[in-house]
Enzyme design. Structure first.
Site, PDB file in Angstrom:
ATOM      1  N   CYS A   9       0.870  -1.189   0.000  1.00 54.66           N
ATOM      2  CA  CYS A   9       0.000   0.000   0.000  1.00 54.66           C
ATOM      3  C   CYS A   9       0.899   1.229   0.000  1.00 54.66           C
ATOM      4  O   CYS A   9       2.092   1.126  -0.338  1.00 54.66           O
ATOM      5  CB  CYS A   9      -0.982  -0.021   1.167  1.00 54.66           C
ATOM      6  SG  CYS A   9      -0.219   0.033   2.806  1.00 54.66           S
ATOM      7  N   ARG A  15      -3.303  -0.595   5.460  1.00 57.60           N
ATOM      8  CA  ARG A  15      -3.896  -1.680   4.677  1.00 57.60           C
ATOM      9  C   ARG A  15      -2.998  -2.891   4.487  1.00 57.60           C
ATOM     10  O   ARG A  15      -3.427  -4.033   4.748  1.00 57.60           O
ATOM     11  CB  ARG A  15      -4.318  -1.137   3.295  1.00 57.60           C
ATOM     12  CG  ARG A  15      -5.439  -0.128   3.371  1.00 57.60           C
ATOM     13  CD  ARG A  15      -5.603   0.630   2.067  1.00 57.60           C
ATOM     14  NE  ARG A  15      -4.478   1.532   1.823  1.00 57.60           N
ATOM     15  CZ  ARG A  15      -4.318   2.286   0.743  1.00 57.60           C
ATOM     16  NH1 ARG A  15      -5.213   2.224  -0.225  1.00 57.60           N
ATOM     17  NH2 ARG A  15      -3.290   3.093   0.621  1.00 57.60           N
ATOM     18  N   ASP A 122      -7.952   4.054   0.997  1.00 53.11           N
ATOM     19  CA  ASP A 122      -7.019   4.432   2.055  1.00 53.11           C
ATOM     20  C   ASP A 122      -7.811   4.888   3.285  1.00 53.11           C
ATOM     21  O   ASP A 122      -8.523   5.883   3.222  1.00 53.11           O
ATOM     22  CB  ASP A 122      -6.156   5.576   1.507  1.00 53.11           C
ATOM     23  CG  ASP A 122      -5.080   5.984   2.484  1.00 53.11           C
ATOM     24  OD1 ASP A 122      -5.141   5.571   3.650  1.00 53.11           O
ATOM     25  OD2 ASP A 122      -4.178   6.735   2.058  1.00 53.11           O
TER      26      ASP A 122
END
Ligand code: 4NP
Length: 152
Positions: A9, A15, A122
């Site tokens: 990420c 994440r 996000d």
């Protein structure tokens, strides 16, 4: 032979640490190695975000021992599969590839599983809810990846 999977990420604190922990929990660690990295280097050496640690803990996973690192071109050699969370990560990683074989290793995580959306959003600037929905998206995709890897 062990299959090596890298989750990527932007920050490697929200994440991809979740994706690392979730996939590792679904596979045999003697058959599959999972790691994660970020395309940015803002948080190198840090623990995952507290909200990621909390949502993982809610589902019985401890990701608190993970430490943030930056994605490196050596990862194209060291890993068999590279899963990215969003389009921006995809473009960043693809831009660092040197050949088709490296490009072929890179996929959007949500291209696996039955998600109708293509990006894991996000959650960094949002609330706790974002982490719950991100966990569910990642869990669904990792279930499909684990099933695929299990057949190898
Ligand atoms: P991640 O989330 O890419 O899921 O780890 C982010 C974490 C930190 C930042 C951005 C996204 N940041 O700008 O510091």
């Amino acid at each position: 032979m062990i299959t090596k999977v890298l989750m990527v990420c932007l920050g490697n604190i929200c994440r991809s640490p979740l994706a690392e922990g979730v996939l590792q929990s679904k596979v045999d660690s003697e058959k599959v190695f999972v790691d994660s990295a970020g395309t940015a280097g803002y948080h190198i050496g840090n623990q995952p975000d507290k909200r990621s640690i909390a949502v993982a803990r809610k589902y019985g996973l401890d990701i608190s021992q993970q430490r943030c690192r930056k994605f490196d071109v050596q990862d194209f050699t060291n890993f068999d599969r590279i899963f990215v969370m969003d389009q921006s990560n995809y473009e960043n990683v693809i831009a660092q590839t040197k050949n088709e074989a490296e490009k072929d290793k890179v996929r959007l995580l949500l291209s696996e599983g039955d998600s109708t959306i293509i990006e894991v959003p996000d959650p960094y600037y949002g609330g706790e809810d974002g982490f719950e929905s991100v966990f569910q998206m990642i869990d669904n995709a990792c279930e499909a990846i684990a099933a695929e890897l299990d057949t190898k």
